[in-house]
Motif scaffolding. Structure first.
Motif, PDB file in Angstrom:
ATOM      1  N   UNK A 213       7.842  -6.864  -3.247  1.00  0.00           N
ATOM      2  CA  UNK A 213       8.309  -6.679  -2.035  1.00  0.00           C
ATOM      3  C   UNK A 213       9.511  -5.423  -1.995  1.00  0.00           C
ATOM      4  N   UNK A 214      10.249  -5.569  -3.748  1.00  0.00           N
ATOM      5  CA  UNK A 214      11.238  -4.696  -3.380  1.00  0.00           C
ATOM      6  C   UNK A 214      10.932  -3.583  -4.497  1.00  0.00           C
ATOM      7  N   UNK A 215       9.993  -2.884  -4.456  1.00  0.00           N
ATOM      8  CA  UNK A 215       9.701  -1.528  -4.954  1.00  0.00           C
ATOM      9  C   UNK A 215       9.741  -0.258  -4.285  1.00  0.00           C
ATOM     10  N   UNK A 216      10.137   1.257  -4.684  1.00  0.00           N
ATOM     11  CA  UNK A 216      10.186   1.648  -3.799  1.00  0.00           C
ATOM     12  C   UNK A 216       9.481   2.382  -2.611  1.00  0.00           C
ATOM     13  N   UNK A 217      10.019   3.408  -1.547  1.00  0.00           N
ATOM     14  CA  UNK A 217       8.224   3.925  -0.969  1.00  0.00           C
ATOM     15  C   UNK A 217       7.404   4.114  -1.103  1.00  0.00           C
ATOM     16  N   UNK A 218       7.461   5.077  -1.975  1.00  0.00           N
ATOM     17  CA  UNK A 218       6.034   5.580  -2.534  1.00  0.00           C
ATOM     18  C   UNK A 218       5.556   4.543  -3.907  1.00  0.00           C
TER      19      UNK A 218
END
Ligand code: SF4
Length: 300
Positions: A213-218
């Motif tokens: 859930x906290x990953x970068x948008x890409x």
């Protein structure tokens, strides 16, 4: 107006040391190759059109004897980034990784086809490929190379998407690009039965994204899954190949923008004309539509 390039992709040859299901570029021996002169011309043309990042694909680029010279020349000419797109078998030799790094490779995209040796080796039709890939990732991490995963999706490995992301994230891969198998009407039966509809990817892609859930948008993108089949919360996964501003150059001087390839889309439905994302969508692949129809594509 034609946009400036960010990326130049070159295909030094189609030769490969794997035999992946559905891959048309795995040829015995060298097959068609880009000569040193063709490669030099392509580098110069890429620079002229604005590219400062080079993507070396194939076939399997690490089989090409001239690879290190090509990388050195690209860096000398002004390419700031050089990405190797590889099955990573040769990078299981630590010395090969060191030489690539010293020549100027900055990042590596590894081809992933399964979360386990059973799936990966079956789809690459290469026993031991998974073990070599894992070993290669360790060497690349220690050499400080940035790592991305190119995950080729087949019907057989769709349900493994969350496990592939989890496993390879644990091995240092920091971005994942999902590509869907492309098969035309003449595809042999073993390839045809590995095809699927874009919407079949969705539950597995959603599960993989929700696990980070906290990953970068890409962190996780999908090239062949249009936004209209994705839940609103997960639409950041859609990827328009046009955003890469990438020119592909193949043996024989055949060059094209990535988004112009029929393998990347180009077909729109009647409803697409009223879709809010029409201007930022590369459409659907004709072969996918032929096979699975237009059900489930709802204009946004
Ligand atoms: S333009 Fe068409 S294919 Fe693209 S997101 Fe909209 S409805 Fe889907």
């Amino acid at each position: 107006m034609t946009r400036r390039l960010q990326w130049l992709e070159v295909t030094p040859s189609y030769a490969c040391n794997q035999r992946c299901v559905g891959c048309f570029s795995a040829v015995e021996g060298e097959g068609p190759v880009m000569s040193s002169r063709e490669l030099g011309d392509a580098l110069a043309e890429g620079l002229r059109q604005g590219a400062r990042s080079l993507w070396v694909g194939g076939g399997e680029p690490t089989l090409r004897r001239e690879l290190l010279g090509l990388v050195r020349e690209a860096r000398r000419m002004g390419y700031a980034r050089v990405k190797l797109q590889t099955n990573a078998m040769m990078l299981a030799y630590e010395d090969a990784v060191r030489r690539c790094r010293e020549a100027g490779v900055t990042e590596v995209n590894v081809a992933i086809k399964g979360a386990t040796a059973e799936t990966h080796d079956a789809l690459t039709q290469t026993p031991g490929a998974f073990e070599l890939l894992v070993r290669a990732l360790g060497h690349c991490q220690r050499a400080g190379l940035a790592l991305e995963g190119d995950v080729l999706l087949y019907r057989r490995n769709l349900a493994e998407i969350p496990a592939m992301v989890r496993t390879f994230h644990g091995l240092g891969v920091r971005r994942f690009n999902l590509w869907s198998l492309h098969a035309d009407r003449a595809a042999p039966m073993e390839v045809e039965r590995e095809t699927f509809a874009p919407r079949d990817v969705v539950p597995h892609l959603v599960a993989a994204m929700d696990a980070f859930p906290d990953a970068a948008p890409d962190f996780l993108t999908a090239l062949h899954v249009p936004a209209c089949v994705l839940p609103a919360k997960h639409r950041r996964a859609r990827f328009n190949p046009r955003d890469l501003d990438l020119l592909v150059t193949n043996p024989g001087g055949h060059a094209f923008r990535l988004e112009a390839s029929p393998m990347e889309g180009g077909v729109y439905l009647d409803g697409c004309a009223r879709c809010a994302l029409r201007g930022d969508c590369n459409g659907l692949r004709a072969a996918d539509l032929d096979r699975t129809g237009s059900e489930g594509f709802e204009p946004l």
